[in-house]
Design a protein around this motif. Structure first.
Motif, PDB file in Angstrom:
ATOM      1  N   SER A  22      -0.169   5.779 -14.088  1.00 47.51           N
ATOM      2  CA  SER A  22      -0.837   4.396 -13.623  1.00 47.51           C
ATOM      3  C   SER A  22      -0.449   3.325 -14.738  1.00 47.51           C
ATOM      4  O   SER A  22      -0.302   3.564 -15.800  1.00 47.51           O
ATOM      5  N   CYS A 107      -5.805   7.473 -14.058  1.00 51.81           N
ATOM      6  CA  CYS A 107      -5.884   6.066 -13.311  1.00 51.81           C
ATOM      7  C   CYS A 107      -6.200   5.193 -14.944  1.00 51.81           C
ATOM      8  O   CYS A 107      -7.088   5.585 -15.256  1.00 51.81           O
ATOM      9  N   SER A 183      -8.701   6.113  -8.071  1.00 49.66           N
ATOM     10  CA  SER A 183      -8.549   4.624  -7.983  1.00 49.66           C
ATOM     11  C   SER A 183      -9.707   4.021  -8.646  1.00 49.66           C
ATOM     12  O   SER A 183     -10.846   4.264  -8.597  1.00 49.66           O
ATOM     13  N   ASP A 255      -7.597   4.974  -2.495  1.00 48.62           N
ATOM     14  CA  ASP A 255      -7.265   3.861  -3.107  1.00 48.62           C
ATOM     15  C   ASP A 255      -8.181   2.848  -2.900  1.00 48.62           C
ATOM     16  O   ASP A 255      -8.867   2.994  -1.597  1.00 48.62           O
ATOM     17  N   SER A 298      -1.895   6.162   1.374  1.00 48.39           N
ATOM     18  CA  SER A 298      -2.014   6.492  -0.015  1.00 48.39           C
ATOM     19  C   SER A 298      -2.523   5.328  -0.801  1.00 48.39           C
ATOM     20  O   SER A 298      -2.753   5.330  -2.006  1.00 48.39           O
ATOM     21  N   CYS A 299      -2.249   4.171  -0.298  1.00 48.68           N
ATOM     22  CA  CYS A 299      -2.562   2.915  -0.883  1.00 48.68           C
ATOM     23  C   CYS A 299      -2.886   1.641  -0.113  1.00 48.68           C
ATOM     24  O   CYS A 299      -2.663   1.774   1.007  1.00 48.68           O
ATOM     25  N   ASP A 301      -3.484  -2.862  -0.470  1.00 53.62           N
ATOM     26  CA  ASP A 301      -3.349  -4.145  -1.170  1.00 53.62           C
ATOM     27  C   ASP A 301      -3.651  -5.353  -0.309  1.00 53.62           C
ATOM     28  O   ASP A 301      -3.065  -5.659   0.918  1.00 53.62           O
ATOM     29  N   THR A 421       4.224   5.459  -1.634  1.00 50.41           N
ATOM     30  CA  THR A 421       3.336   5.930  -2.630  1.00 50.41           C
ATOM     31  C   THR A 421       2.599   4.604  -3.269  1.00 50.41           C
ATOM     32  O   THR A 421       1.232   4.894  -3.785  1.00 50.41           O
ATOM     33  N   LYS A 422       3.143   3.730  -3.196  1.00 43.47           N
ATOM     34  CA  LYS A 422       2.289   2.375  -3.760  1.00 43.47           C
ATOM     35  C   LYS A 422       3.049   1.061  -3.252  1.00 43.47           C
ATOM     36  O   LYS A 422       4.165   0.967  -3.071  1.00 43.47           O
ATOM     37  N   LYS A 424       2.416  -3.290  -3.258  1.00 39.29           N
ATOM     38  CA  LYS A 424       1.855  -4.598  -3.647  1.00 39.29           C
ATOM     39  C   LYS A 424       2.470  -5.865  -3.243  1.00 39.29           C
ATOM     40  O   LYS A 424       3.715  -5.786  -3.107  1.00 39.29           O
ATOM     41  N   ASP A 486       3.135   4.046 -10.276  1.00 42.81           N
ATOM     42  CA  ASP A 486       2.360   2.731 -10.162  1.00 42.81           C
ATOM     43  C   ASP A 486       3.362   1.758 -10.737  1.00 42.81           C
ATOM     44  O   ASP A 486       4.313   1.947 -11.475  1.00 42.81           O
ATOM     45  N   SER A 568       7.390  -0.830 -13.921  1.00 38.99           N
ATOM     46  CA  SER A 568       6.943   0.489 -13.063  1.00 38.99           C
ATOM     47  C   SER A 568       6.684   1.779 -14.070  1.00 38.99           C
ATOM     48  O   SER A 568       7.620   1.728 -14.994  1.00 38.99           O
TER      49      SER A 568
END
Lengths: 964, 330
Positions: A22, A107, A183, A255, A298-299, A301, A421-422, A424, A486, A568
């Protein structure tokens, strides 16, 4: 042999052996905190690169099961012994390491502690100082055992409040989760509000609260006083309290995130793929529950500029979905009432965050009355940014939203080729540049994906646009081994006319300004005048709506926002800054045109001609389109950027005038906007007359490949072997010459004639046997062989194997001893001609012609082709056993199966022995006369068509027929 | 769902347009060996197969999502081995598909037989070998490797052991295209395109593929497509290489089973994205901007000249049709 990744512009020199999970940036975005397996790393981010300031082993803080009162005294007790931070300092106690071994840091999150209004006034003229950041921010780290530890960040900095190597004193332990915390989410505007989402199916809301008079806290207070000088200037001691628990489903929460616009709204995703939105005052009922993904989500935003847009990523279904939850998030009157009731009980919190809370309530009341206007204005914004779907129905749903909220549909689905996985959102890059240029593609997502969700494979980070749902716009693959744990966006600083001490800080400045224009100023007066402009803001810690305000605008002009670098951390233990500008563009691999070429098959009219399927697609490529598509820039701004952020223009980009063609790519325009069209063309050929002969005057006929054009016609009409009419080979040659003439191949006709005349002149009807060295009796005999040889080679060069083979067969060039009668002509070359010609014939579906050639060819190698894979094994249709050869003397046909003693070869319908064509079903093995089978299955002679085998075995023999 | 159909009356009819039904750009089109079927693959992850029915209509007979990412290329196997397709895509995989004759829908008609997931990056190209070398499949990947798979048992299409991995280019430089030679009595040979074309040949003695000829790199950029001309008993091989602004044709002599670069011809074109030879290796076709397919043919001196152009741009086709022009533009 590997080429170093050009997209990696900086990396942390200290590579961790354990996976990094993270990363979170400080409010000024100059520092980052990275969660490793058992540690936190403090990293400085500057144009010079990444520098690790501190490595701090924190398992000691996490490793505790004692009640909170005792736990708080623990660090003080063991602080000196457990001093394991500092670079390269190994763990000191193996025993402790073992006891800590099972706890991993999952995290980390960094947040500002300043009130938003306060900060805005502070930073209106000057950049936030490092000291302010040390004092006024807070770091939380969560462990796999469910413990969350909170520090004020001042203690983390070397030379800060905690002393250079001092052990930072945790401010609080949040110890109510029974399983790992997945998270953490700090509230973007209200300091001291932390959401934790855990594997134990709960999400908890924590609040930081002054605690002045608590028993037994004197000692701790004292130590805190000394240890955290920097951050305790107001001499307050804080206490952490869980003020709400949410249990949306009985499954782990993956998350969690606060909304960037509504202070009370947050969303979470669960392990079974649900997206759930809550108001923090209404814990009983979720505002929205959406089955967003198949399997693990998983995530998620929140969109940085659009209040109701949420993106979620699935690690199982490999998709990213974008949702519009406006109808769910905007509250009904009932909810408003609930809030007012609940808010009364939570007065203490409200008083603490008074300013922002006030702004919230005013925001709420504003919203409840002129609801229609706000929704309309947001519609305008949405269509402006490419989220125009659904907008017509929105005003209806907002009006009736207190009744039943319709299940939202995903606006966009992105198909990522690997587990997500992530994700944004890219912070809005749209801002008015000096030349009034607007970056149009702002709704983009950075998506980190991993080949396998668990481990292995490279961590791929792609920039995705909602308009390109199948292919990323830019891809960076700096993490070669291991998925990306992350990442955060980094803004590109640049040197503008305003001299600043620190470019990063100068770019961070407008962000702080933007906080002042926070939601509280969202008033109807500004929305009705129709000049609402959504502007950029920072993801994570400050989001805002800015209005068309003259002063702001001027400041904006000075600060174009460029987001194209990503920091990252990955499972490979590396921490990288990667530039999406330098990433690979999959778009460049798409051919703007492609085609397929083939001969027309014999089933098509005019076969022998070429058919072409081609597709032309206007693939936007090159430097001039790249910026418009991706929003990634390499221009005078980025060329001024310092250090790792600098992106020089290439020559191509220098030439490109960016004012051209900006209208071509509208935002939200999906490309290709239509399905590509395949264009079918036929070349070559030419019309044939009624007798199948080419028409000479056909103007459209362009003979591209003459050797193929009439291949089938030549194959069927050439006579290669003497028969009763054409006994001599000379006659064969003349006959073939006539055929060539008919098909308008005059050169071929001449060739055949010259061969014929040479044969006649030589007085031979066949070529002399190989090896016979009889002296030629006349001139023609002398020239014959070399001439034929050169003719053959000339035809072969032209690709005309048909003529080569025809001449060879007519003249019997190959004798049965596998020798050629023409000296200097290798047998393998001849075989190549034969085999190629046979291939060509088969390719054109002239199977009988090829079989005939194989049968008549003298060469045993060619002749044997008919015997390849020609063995047939029979078995009895009754018992299924292989039929044995008859042992009776002289008996070649078997009447009775030796195994079951039943007659073989009887018709399944009329039970008579089959003497002519025998057809049988491959499935059940029963068969009989062709006529009987047709009668039974085909529905002839007024019989209805059947499917079932007539023997009664129950097999549906006629399966094919049924389907067609 | 109504199948898109297209009718044409004869060989001299003007261009016909068939909507691909792909939601993204088409990456590759391939005819089967008989020219009766055609398959397209696209960035939208789908492969579509079209059949020419007896009344001269192309109809959609198969469509399915073949990969998790964009499908870069497909290749038809020789029909001797059954109705088989191979596809490769950006999800790092190549897949072997076989047609089921008893399928009820276009989506279930093709079933995956094998998934070849050895590549570390996207698989960019693949091709079945000529049938006389058995059932082999070569794939080229962005990780710089060409991998050759071989179905040991032709009857069992689910077993495709990896026979060879050739690290043709460095990790960061991908293989963009490749093509098998068709030399009948020569050892298996293929040319790999990337930063430059490289000819690999299987050595019977060493039992491995080794680079035979390293051809010079293109003037700019990299090789976009490469095509080894079918050899029908000529004394030389042609290799065509599409390189953007130029199209190069390499002539390799093959005296006594030795391959040597004899000459190179560079054709200046507006753009060359893809290239392909006809069945006899005498006509080279290349496609460039605006969907123009150019046909090249060697003249008497051995120089390739453009003999025909086919306009593939629909707008221009429509304009041409309106003007009453034929399918060929001058």
């Amino acid at each position: 042999m590997a080429v170093p990744n050009k997209e990696v512009v900086a990396s942390l020199t200290e590579r961790s052996t354990d996976p990094l999970r993270s990363i979170s940036l400080s409010p000024s975005r100059r520092f980052g905190v990275i969660a490793g397996k058992d540690n936190l790393q403090l990293v400085k981010i500057s144009p010079d690169g990444l520098k690790r300031l501190r490595l701090l082993n924190i398992t000691q803080y996490l490793q505790t099961n004692v009640p909170s009162g005792e736990r708080q005294s623990q660090p003080a007790k063991y602080g000196d012994v457990r001093d394991t931070f500092g670079l390269g300092v190994p763990k000191q106690s193996t025993q402790r390491t073992m006891s800590h071994g099972n706890i991993a840091v999952t995290c980390a999150a960094w947040s500002s502690l300043q009130q938003t209004e306060q900060q805005a006034s502070e930073t209106s003229d000057q950049t936030p100082s490092l000291d302010a950041e040390k004092a006024n921010s807070i770091i939380a780290a969560a462990g796999s055992n469910g413990v969350v530890v909170v520090w004020t960040s001042g203690s983390f900095f070397p030379g800060g409040g905690g002393g250079s190597m001092g052990n930072p004193q945790p401010e609080g332990y949040l110890n109510q989760h029974s399983r790992a915390v997945n998270s953490l989410a700090w509230h973007p505007r209200q300091p001291g509000l932390l959401l934790t989402a855990s594997q134990d199916a709960t999400a908890k809301l924590w609040h930081r609260k002054d605690s002045i008079d608590r028993k037994g806290e004197d000692k701790r207070k004292k130590s805190n006083w000394f240890a955290n000088k920097a951050n305790t200037k107001d001499s307050k001691v804080y206490q952490w309290k869980c003020i709400a628990t949410f249990k949306p489903k009985n499954e782990a929460i993956r998350d969690i995130q606060w909304s960037n616009f509504q202070d009370d709204i947050f969303a979470l995703v669960t392990v079974s793929g649900s997206l759930i939105v809550y108001n923090r005052y209404i814990g009983m009922r979720a505002l929205a529950k959406v089955a967003a993904h198949d399997g693990d989500a998983s995530c998620l935003d929140f969109h940085p500029t659009q209040p109701y847009i949420i993106a979620t990523g699935g690690s199982n279904d490999n998709r990213v979905k974008v949702w519009d939850l406006e109808s769910n998030i905007t509250m009904s009157k009932k909810d408003d009432h609930n809030i007012s009731v609940n808010a009364g009980t939570l007065n203490t919190i409200r008083s603490e965050t008074e300013n922002s809370a006030n702004s919230v309530s005013s925001h709420d009341t504003d919203k409840s009355t002129p609801r229609l206007e706000t929704s309309n204005s947001s519609n305008g914004i949405r269509s402006l940014n490419g989220f125009s779907q659904n907008s017509s129905t929105l005003s209806n749903t907002t009006l009736s939203r207190h009744s039943k909220v319709s299940s939202p549909l995903s606006l966009h689905v992105l198909s990522i080729s690997a587990a997500v996985t992530k994700i944004k959102w890219r912070p809005s890059a749209s801002s008015v540049m000096d030349d009034d240029e607007v970056d149009r593609h702002e709704s983009m997502l950075a998506v980190a994906s991993a080949r396998q969700a668990s481990a292995g494979g490279s961590g791929v980070l792609g920039l995705w646009s909602c308009d390109r749902p199948f292919m990323p716009l830019s891809v960076v693959e700096g993490h070669e081994k291991g998925a990306i744990g992350d990442f955060v966006w980094l803004e590109t600083p640049y040197r503008n006319t305003k001299p600043t001490s620190h470019p990063l800080v100068s770019s961070a400045e407008p962000m702080d300004k933007s906080r002042s224009g926070s939601v509280g100023r969202y008033s109807p007066s500004t929305t009705t005048d129709g000049t609402v402009v959504l502007r950029g803001s920072l993801r994570g810690d400050a989001e805002s709506i800015l209005f068309d305000n003259k002063e702001k605008d001027d400041e904006r002009r000075a600060a174009p926002r460029i987001w194209q670098h990503i920091l990252s951390v990955g499972r490979d233990g590396r921490c990288l800054v990667q530039s999406l500008v330098r990433g690979e563009r999959p778009m460049s691999r798409i051919p703007p045109s492609c085609f397929a070429l083939a001969n027309l098959s014999p089933f098509q009219t005019g076969y022998g001609s070429l058919q072409v399927f081609s597709v032309y697609q206007n693939v936007p490529k090159g430097a001039e389109n790249d910026m418009k598509l991706t929003g990634l820039r390499r221009d005078q701004y980025t060329a001024q950027a310092p250090g790792i952020f600098k992106e020089e223009m290439s020559d191509e980009e220098m030439e490109f005038d960016r004012s051209d063609g900006l209208d071509f790519f509208e935002p939200g325009r999906r490309f290709p906007d239509t399905s590509p069209e395949l264009v079918f063309n036929v070349v070559d050929g030419g019309k044939l007359d009624s007798s199948g002969l080419p028409i000479n005057e056909d103007v459209e006929a362009i003979c591209i490949a003459p050797e193929v054009l009439h291949l089938s016609r030549f194959a069927s009409s050439y006579q290669l072997y003497p028969d009763s009419e054409l006994t001599a080979r000379v006659d064969l040659c003349l006959h073939n010459a006539g055929i060539a003439e008919n098909l308008r191949r005059d050169s071929l006709a001449r060739m055949w004639r010259s061969i014929a005349s040479m044969m006649q002149g030589a007085g031979l009807d066949e070529l002399p046997k190989a090896g016979t060295s009889i002296a030629p009796t006349n001139v023609m005999q002398f020239v014959l062989l070399p001439t034929v040889k050169s003719l053959l080679l000339e035809r072969a060069e032209a690709g005309d194997v048909q003529t080569c083979v025809a001449v060879c067969e007519v003249l019997q060039v190959i004798d049965s001893d596998q020798n050629t009668k023409i000296p200097g002509l290798d047998i393998t070359l001849l075989r190549e001609w034969y085999l190629s010609y046979i291939d060509l014939l088969e390719q054109m579906c002239l199977f009988s012609a090829s079989a005939f050639l194989i049968q008549r060819c003298n060469d045993p190698v060619i002749g044997a082709m008919n015997q390849n894979s020609t063995t047939i094994h029979e078995s009895c249709s009754t018992c299924g056993k292989p039929l044995q050869p008859s042992t009776e003397p002289g008996g070649t046909t078997r009447k009775v199966c030796k195994t079951c003693r039943r007659p073989v070869g009887m018709c399944f319908l009329c039970h008579q022995p089959v003497t002519a064509l025998y057809v049988w079903c491959q499935g059940c093995g029963h068969g009989g006369h062709l006529e009987c089978a047709l009668k039974w299955f085909g529905g002839f002679e007024s019989e209805p068509p059947r499917e079932i085998c007539p023997t009664g075995c129950g097999h549906r023999c006629n399966f094919q027929k049924m389907n067609s | 769902m109504q199948n898109q159909i297209m009718d044409f009356s004869g060989p001299t009819s003007t261009s016909k347009v068939l909507t691909s039904r792909h939601q993204d750009y088409v990456h590759h089109i391939a005819f089967d060996i008989y020219g009766r079927r055609m398959a397209t693959c696209s960035g939208d992850r789908f492969v579509r197969v079209w059949d020419l029915s007896e009344n001269n209509v192309w109809s959609l007979v198969g469509e399915w999502q073949a990969h998790k990412g964009s499908v870069a290329m497909l290749s038809w196997a020789h029909p001797e081995f059954g109705s088989m397709l191979a596809t490769c895509g950006s999800d790092h995989e190549a897949k072997i598909w076989e047609e089921r004759t008893n399928a009820t829908s276009a989506a279930s008609r093709w079933t995956v037989k094998s998934q070849l997931a050895d590549a570390r990056k996207a698989v960019s190209c693949l091709e079945f070998s000529p049938r006389h070398w058995g059932l082999k499949l070569a794939t080229g990947s962005a990780d710089g490797c060409v991998r050759i798979y071989e179905a040991v048992d032709v009857a069992n299409l689910s077993q495709w052991p990896l026979a060879t991995t050739l690290q043709c280019f460095a990790e960061g430089l991908g293989v963009t295209c490749m093509s098998w030679s068709s030399g009948r009595f020569e050892p298996p040979t293929l040319v790999v395109g990337g930063a430059n074309p490289i000819v690999y040949r299987y050595g019977e003695a060493s039992r491995q593929y080794s680079p035979l000829i390293v051809l010079p790199p293109p003037a700019v950029g990299e090789v976009l497509d490469i095509a080894w001309a079918p050899n029908v008993g000529r004394q030389f091989h042609y290799i065509a290489s599409a390189e953007g602004s130029q199209l190069r044709i390499f002539k390799l002599s093959r005296k006594e089973n030795k391959l040597e670069l004899e000459s190179t011809q560079t054709l200046q074109v507006i753009n060359a994205w893809r290239c392909q030879w006809n069945v006899t290796g005498t006509v080279l076709a290349s496609s460039g901007d605006a969907g123009l397919v150019q046909l090249w043919k060697s003249d008497f001196e051995g120089n390739f000249k453009c003999v025909s152009k086919i306009q593939g741009d629909i707008a221009q086709v429509a304009a041409g049709a309106a003007a009453g022009a034929g399918l060929m533009s001058p």
